[in-house]
Design an enzyme around this catalytic site. Sequence first.
Site, PDB file in Angstrom:
ATOM      1  N   ASP A  53      12.223  58.702  29.561  1.00  0.00           N
ATOM      2  CA  ASP A  53      12.705  58.946  30.914  1.00  0.00           C
ATOM      3  C   ASP A  53      13.853  58.018  31.254  1.00  0.00           C
ATOM      4  O   ASP A  53      14.117  57.019  30.563  1.00  0.00           O
ATOM      5  CB  ASP A  53      11.575  58.723  31.925  1.00  0.00           C
ATOM      6  CG  ASP A  53      10.479  59.772  31.811  1.00  0.00           C
ATOM      7  OD1 ASP A  53      10.783  60.888  31.364  1.00  0.00           O
ATOM      8  OD2 ASP A  53       9.331  59.452  32.173  1.00  0.00           O
ATOM      9  N   TYR A 111       4.131  51.722  22.227  1.00  0.00           N
ATOM     10  CA  TYR A 111       4.869  51.447  23.451  1.00  0.00           C
ATOM     11  C   TYR A 111       4.398  50.122  24.030  1.00  0.00           C
ATOM     12  O   TYR A 111       3.206  49.782  23.946  1.00  0.00           O
ATOM     13  CB  TYR A 111       4.615  52.524  24.502  1.00  0.00           C
ATOM     14  CG  TYR A 111       5.355  53.822  24.298  1.00  0.00           C
ATOM     15  CD1 TYR A 111       6.647  53.999  24.807  1.00  0.00           C
ATOM     16  CD2 TYR A 111       4.754  54.883  23.620  1.00  0.00           C
ATOM     17  CE1 TYR A 111       7.313  55.202  24.646  1.00  0.00           C
ATOM     18  CE2 TYR A 111       5.421  56.087  23.455  1.00  0.00           C
ATOM     19  CZ  TYR A 111       6.700  56.234  23.972  1.00  0.00           C
ATOM     20  OH  TYR A 111       7.367  57.427  23.803  1.00  0.00           O
TER      21      TYR A 111
END
Length: 258
Positions: A53, A111
């Site tokens: 994003d 992540y």
Amino acid sequence: MKRNIRLVIAFDGTGYCGWQRQENGLAVQEAIETGLSTMCKHAVTLHASGRTDAGVHALGMVAHFFTESKIPEHAFVTGLNSLLPFDIRIRQAHEVSLDFHSRFHATGKTYCYNFFTGDVQLPCSRYYTAHMPGDFKPERLTLAINALQGTHDFSSFEKAGSRDTSLANGRGAVRTLFEVTCTADPGNVNHYSLRFTGDGFLRQMVRILSGTLIDIGTTRLPENSMQHILASRDRRKAGLTAPANGLTLEKVFYSPLT
């Protein structure tokens, strides 16, 4: 002769609308494709291991492209970096088999979500560490982390409307988290990192998981709430989506993680 080149890419996502090409702004993909097209003297399309994003960063995004150019592997590193803005760097470039695919052959990703819980955040960290003020107690996350690890339906941690749930094919919202950790930065008071390693992630899954875990750590949610949130398969039961600036894609795996 057709070649398949795999790149490992790092970028600061602050100034980009995300990885994937979009009409509303400059994407990381577009910036790299422009440089590659200049080098290879033909239009190039990058195929990435996934999307990020707007505002999300990466240390190890993987993408591949096809070319008939005879440019040596190492020159794609030096040449591309000379053409790219300083917030995007090519770390590695290797020729791989023609059937390799960055997305479909990936077996997992790691992540990291960095956040600061103090009252006043220093300006120099604002792009890479989310400001999540509150009296955070990492020991409150033990039950939640244990509940998350393993194979589950993560519908409660998926951005609403991001997937067509009417489709019968695929694995739906089922994913496996191999490891979830929360660590404190010993050199920086009130700085923490959540790290997630799994076989795949839904849209905004890591940010929603992070927001929920931070809510548990700051007593906004009960310590034992994670199992109930998972079982509900209801996005409304989970915490808020944590800000994009704290999230970094650290690594993409192409070998078994188990």
